[in-house]
Design a protein around this motif. Sequence first.
Motif, PDB file in Angstrom:
ATOM      1  N   ASP A 209       0.824  -1.209   0.000  1.00  0.00           N
ATOM      2  CA  ASP A 209       0.000   0.000   0.000  1.00  0.00           C
ATOM      3  C   ASP A 209       0.862   1.264   0.000  1.00  0.00           C
ATOM      4  OD1 ASP A 209      -2.582  -1.210   0.032  1.00  0.00           O
ATOM      5  OD2 ASP A 209      -2.230  -1.764   2.108  1.00  0.00           O
ATOM      6  N   LYS A 210       1.860   1.292  -0.867  1.00  0.00           N
ATOM      7  CA  LYS A 210       2.745   2.454  -0.961  1.00  0.00           C
ATOM      8  C   LYS A 210       1.947   3.706  -1.282  1.00  0.00           C
ATOM      9  CE  LYS A 210       7.011   3.959  -3.254  1.00  0.00           C
ATOM     10  NZ  LYS A 210       8.036   3.606  -4.262  1.00  0.00           N
ATOM     11  N   CYS A 211       2.241   4.780  -0.580  1.00  0.00           N
ATOM     12  CA  CYS A 211       1.495   6.029  -0.743  1.00  0.00           C
ATOM     13  C   CYS A 211       1.734   6.634  -2.132  1.00  0.00           C
ATOM     14  CB  CYS A 211       1.930   7.060   0.302  1.00  0.00           C
ATOM     15  SG  CYS A 211       1.674   6.545   2.004  1.00  0.00           S
ATOM     16  N   ALA A 212       0.716   7.272  -2.660  1.00  0.00           N
ATOM     17  CA  ALA A 212       0.879   8.019  -3.902  1.00  0.00           C
ATOM     18  C   ALA A 212       1.880   9.146  -3.667  1.00  0.00           C
ATOM     19  CB  ALA A 212      -0.468   8.586  -4.336  1.00  0.00           C
ATOM     20  N   GLY A 213       2.790   9.314  -4.581  1.00  0.00           N
ATOM     21  CA  GLY A 213       3.772  10.390  -4.453  1.00  0.00           C
ATOM     22  C   GLY A 213       4.935  10.075  -3.538  1.00  0.00           C
ATOM     23  N   CYS A 214       5.068   8.823  -3.097  1.00  0.00           N
ATOM     24  CA  CYS A 214       6.191   8.456  -2.227  1.00  0.00           C
ATOM     25  C   CYS A 214       7.481   8.474  -3.036  1.00  0.00           C
ATOM     26  CB  CYS A 214       5.966   7.066  -1.627  1.00  0.00           C
ATOM     27  SG  CYS A 214       7.363   6.487  -0.626  1.00  0.00           S
ATOM     28  N   PRO A 215       8.520   9.223  -2.587  1.00  0.00           N
ATOM     29  CA  PRO A 215       9.756   9.319  -3.354  1.00  0.00           C
ATOM     30  C   PRO A 215      10.769   8.220  -3.022  1.00  0.00           C
ATOM     31  CG  PRO A 215       9.848  10.824  -1.510  1.00  0.00           C
ATOM     32  CD  PRO A 215       8.508  10.140  -1.430  1.00  0.00           C
ATOM     33  N   LEU A 216      10.449   7.333  -2.078  1.00  0.00           N
ATOM     34  CA  LEU A 216      11.401   6.319  -1.623  1.00  0.00           C
ATOM     35  C   LEU A 216      11.389   5.106  -2.541  1.00  0.00           C
ATOM     36  CD1 LEU A 216      10.693   6.428   2.229  1.00  0.00           C
ATOM     37  CD2 LEU A 216      12.366   7.747   0.918  1.00  0.00           C
TER      38      LEU A 216
END
Length: 244
Positions: A55-62
């Motif tokens: 469930d990776k967040c939208a806009g996650c830069p990692l």
Amino acid sequence: MRRVKKTEGTFVEISYQIKGGDGVAHTFIVRFDRQTLEQKFDAVAAPAWAALETDKCAGCPLNVHDHPFCPAARSLAAVIPVAIPMVSYSRVEVEVAIEGRVVHAEVTVQDAMSSLIGLCMATSGCPNLAFLKPMARFHVPFATMAETIFRATSSFLLGRYFQKKATGEENFSLSGLESAYGRLHEVNVGMARRLRRVSEGDANLNAIVKLDMFAQNLPYAIRDELESLAPYYIHVIQEKETLD
């Protein structure tokens, strides 16, 4: 009542003691570096629900190579199991100890967990929440909307001041604050998806929902209510007029 000794060390420690109607008290300690304002996680593996790709967040830069676990989710991993049996609207007594002072409150479980979860996430090392770290350093539990408007705008503009000193770029607009809270909303949505996987009760999920409602409403509240703070600074306005 606990007596808290004020200390100055490498880390800042903020503890939440939450006591339910059954008299059982649960204590949670958020410990973060005094300079970086980020928590130090144990080397022990985090739970599967905290994996970055879950469930990776939208806009996650990692990326998963450098960050196998979501920092915000990992910061909550120690809190979630204890809160599972609690019901959102049960009343609890809360003591928050912050470097020499203790804040007492009687609130719902939802409000207690919302304040604690917000502190955990702000100091987690999540890059999209970095703008909250100075506010976490000077944590105010159970702040009202008016208090948060004051703190959020003041913290943001102080950051602009230090940016000007470092780069010479002068920009004291609040335009970037709304986009920052937009990124916070994306993190809250992602965290809610994760919590649905592990929370049998509703306290944790509702705490995130409450945080997200606050985050979504704050930019509009700033636009609508910021001018209500102007009378507090009338002396500054008058001083400028005198100098002019």
